[in-house]
Enzyme design. Sequence first.
Site, PDB file in Angstrom:
ATOM      1  N   GLY A 131       0.817  -1.211   0.000  1.00  0.00           N
ATOM      2  CA  GLY A 131       0.000   0.000   0.000  1.00  0.00           C
ATOM      3  C   GLY A 131       0.843   1.250   0.000  1.00  0.00           C
ATOM      4  O   GLY A 131       2.040   1.225   0.306  1.00  0.00           O
TER       5      GLY A 131
ATOM      6  N   GLY B 256       0.580   5.406   1.233  1.00  0.00           N
ATOM      7  CA  GLY B 256      -0.146   6.451   1.931  1.00  0.00           C
ATOM      8  C   GLY B 256       0.426   7.813   1.621  1.00  0.00           C
ATOM      9  O   GLY B 256       1.431   7.937   0.920  1.00  0.00           O
TER      10      GLY B 256
ATOM     11  N   PHE C  97       1.957   9.763   3.548  1.00  0.00           N
ATOM     12  CA  PHE C  97       3.230  10.032   4.204  1.00  0.00           C
ATOM     13  C   PHE C  97       4.175   8.843   4.164  1.00  0.00           C
ATOM     14  O   PHE C  97       5.153   8.800   4.886  1.00  0.00           O
ATOM     15  CB  PHE C  97       2.989  10.453   5.668  1.00  0.00           C
ATOM     16  CG  PHE C  97       2.606  11.890   5.800  1.00  0.00           C
ATOM     17  CD1 PHE C  97       3.541  12.854   6.113  1.00  0.00           C
ATOM     18  CD2 PHE C  97       1.301  12.277   5.573  1.00  0.00           C
ATOM     19  CE1 PHE C  97       3.195  14.182   6.213  1.00  0.00           C
ATOM     20  CE2 PHE C  97       0.937  13.603   5.683  1.00  0.00           C
ATOM     21  CZ  PHE C  97       1.881  14.561   5.997  1.00  0.00           C
ATOM     22  N   GLY C  98       3.870   7.879   3.336  1.00  0.00           N
ATOM     23  CA  GLY C  98       4.767   6.744   3.260  1.00  0.00           C
ATOM     24  C   GLY C  98       4.078   5.505   2.735  1.00  0.00           C
ATOM     25  O   GLY C  98       2.970   5.555   2.217  1.00  0.00           O
ATOM     26  N   SER C  99       4.766   4.378   2.875  1.00  0.00           N
ATOM     27  CA  SER C  99       4.297   3.128   2.303  1.00  0.00           C
ATOM     28  C   SER C  99       4.038   2.093   3.386  1.00  0.00           C
ATOM     29  O   SER C  99       4.487   2.226   4.521  1.00  0.00           O
ATOM     30  CB  SER C  99       5.341   2.590   1.316  1.00  0.00           C
ATOM     31  OG  SER C  99       5.607   3.543   0.298  1.00  0.00           O
ATOM     32  N   VAL C 100       3.322   1.035   2.988  1.00  0.00           N
ATOM     33  CA  VAL C 100       3.018  -0.066   3.892  1.00  0.00           C
ATOM     34  C   VAL C 100       3.569  -1.349   3.290  1.00  0.00           C
ATOM     35  O   VAL C 100       3.423  -1.597   2.088  1.00  0.00           O
ATOM     36  CB  VAL C 100       1.507  -0.194   4.136  1.00  0.00           C
ATOM     37  CG1 VAL C 100       1.218  -1.302   5.142  1.00  0.00           C
ATOM     38  CG2 VAL C 100       0.922   1.125   4.629  1.00  0.00           C
TER      39      VAL C 100
ATOM     40  N   LYS D 248       3.748   0.036   8.539  1.00  0.00           N
ATOM     41  CA  LYS D 248       3.531   1.343   7.918  1.00  0.00           C
ATOM     42  C   LYS D 248       4.728   2.233   8.223  1.00  0.00           C
ATOM     43  O   LYS D 248       5.070   2.467   9.383  1.00  0.00           O
ATOM     44  CB  LYS D 248       2.247   1.988   8.428  1.00  0.00           C
ATOM     45  CG  LYS D 248       1.929   3.332   7.787  1.00  0.00           C
ATOM     46  CD  LYS D 248       0.692   3.978   8.394  1.00  0.00           C
ATOM     47  CE  LYS D 248      -0.560   3.255   8.015  1.00  0.00           C
ATOM     48  NZ  LYS D 248      -1.782   3.984   8.483  1.00  0.00           N
TER      49      LYS D 248
ATOM     50  N   ASP E   7     -11.785  10.414   9.782  1.00  0.00           N
ATOM     51  CA  ASP E   7     -11.474  10.051   8.397  1.00  0.00           C
ATOM     52  C   ASP E   7     -12.028   8.670   8.053  1.00  0.00           C
ATOM     53  O   ASP E   7     -11.320   7.813   7.533  1.00  0.00           O
ATOM     54  CB  ASP E   7      -9.969  10.104   8.151  1.00  0.00           C
ATOM     55  CG  ASP E   7      -9.632  10.234   6.663  1.00  0.00           C
ATOM     56  OD1 ASP E   7     -10.490  10.682   5.890  1.00  0.00           O
ATOM     57  OD2 ASP E   7      -8.505   9.881   6.283  1.00  0.00           O
TER      58      ASP E   7
END
Length: 375
Positions: free
Chosen positions: A57, A59, A61-64, A78, A178
Amino acid sequence: MKFTSCFSNCFSSASETAIIDIGGREAEGENDQNFTVFSYSELKVATHGFSASNKIGEGAFGSVYKGLLRNGSIVAVKMLSVEPESMRGEREFVSEITTLTKLKHENLVTLKGCCVNGANRFLVYNYMENNSLAQILLGGETNGIKLGWEARRAISLGVARGLAYLHEEVEPHIVHRDIKASNILLDQNLMPKVSDFGLSRIFRDNASHISTHVAGTLGYLAPEYAISGRLTRKIDVYSFGVLLLEIISGQTVVNFDLEHGERYLVQKAWEIYRANSILQLVDPTVGMNYPEEEAIRFIKVGLLCVQETAGLRPEMSKALKMLTNDIDIEGVQISQPGLVADLMNIKLGQKTTFPSLSSKVSSLESTHSPLSSYS
């Protein structure tokens, strides 16, 4: 390792202060024995060096990454990058830890631990085999999963239970801020888990509302919050209503076609309801063998949750009882939805309502959470 030990090993003094301050509670809690402070090398090995093949995934602010720990546990890692000037990423990291180490519910994602390495922050969760609801609902046949009516019903009720727990059972109460399909994760049995608490806010001393900067995702954003920053639990109720309509219809929150331009699901559902053709909203892939009365009830509850006047929206516990038919909604009046359909409306004191909807937006995710789920 106790969560209090995490302060000295994991966080800067600024982060520690934020964690103690949020909610006014001590860091040590009933679930802390399950919280682990991981080393960077341990997570690097688990994810094969954060390789592209392990990435599941992306996001804001970064990846998973999918990871395999030494004890055989499969996890989702994450990785967040902190912006030095705004400290965005750090705030969300702290908020996520503060919230999830205090909560335990079958419909909330489980946070296993954290890690700090330089400017990177890592959050480690239980791995969800079926990724996010957004991927399954909108991914077509590529995901290999077809959601029938029973699955959609169970997912809707699970999310409602998770939100009712946050809003009414936890002390102090918590607003997620959210709720959306990509923040609902699904385990191997398709049980929904509300995730991504980076924007969540805690309501202290039975406060009816708090004032915040506007954050969330356009299309799920309650209009009164978008134009004022006045945060109440009813903004989660609005987002849940949009999500419920999305689950039943299988349609995106915002759709574009050449004839009508950008069309909002809330708008479409209201028009179908007014035309007394409510079952037209049900996803055709469900087939013909579904309980029509229940489908009508779910759509009506979705519309009740997105009413323009926040005071008319039900509390989450009441919405849950409506869905299960413990509260009869036959004959209940549903007023028109509210909708923020233009980024210029946010915090400018303007709003877009029905039946007129002329404002346009550039994209669904124009206002998004700095931490997205691993969808």
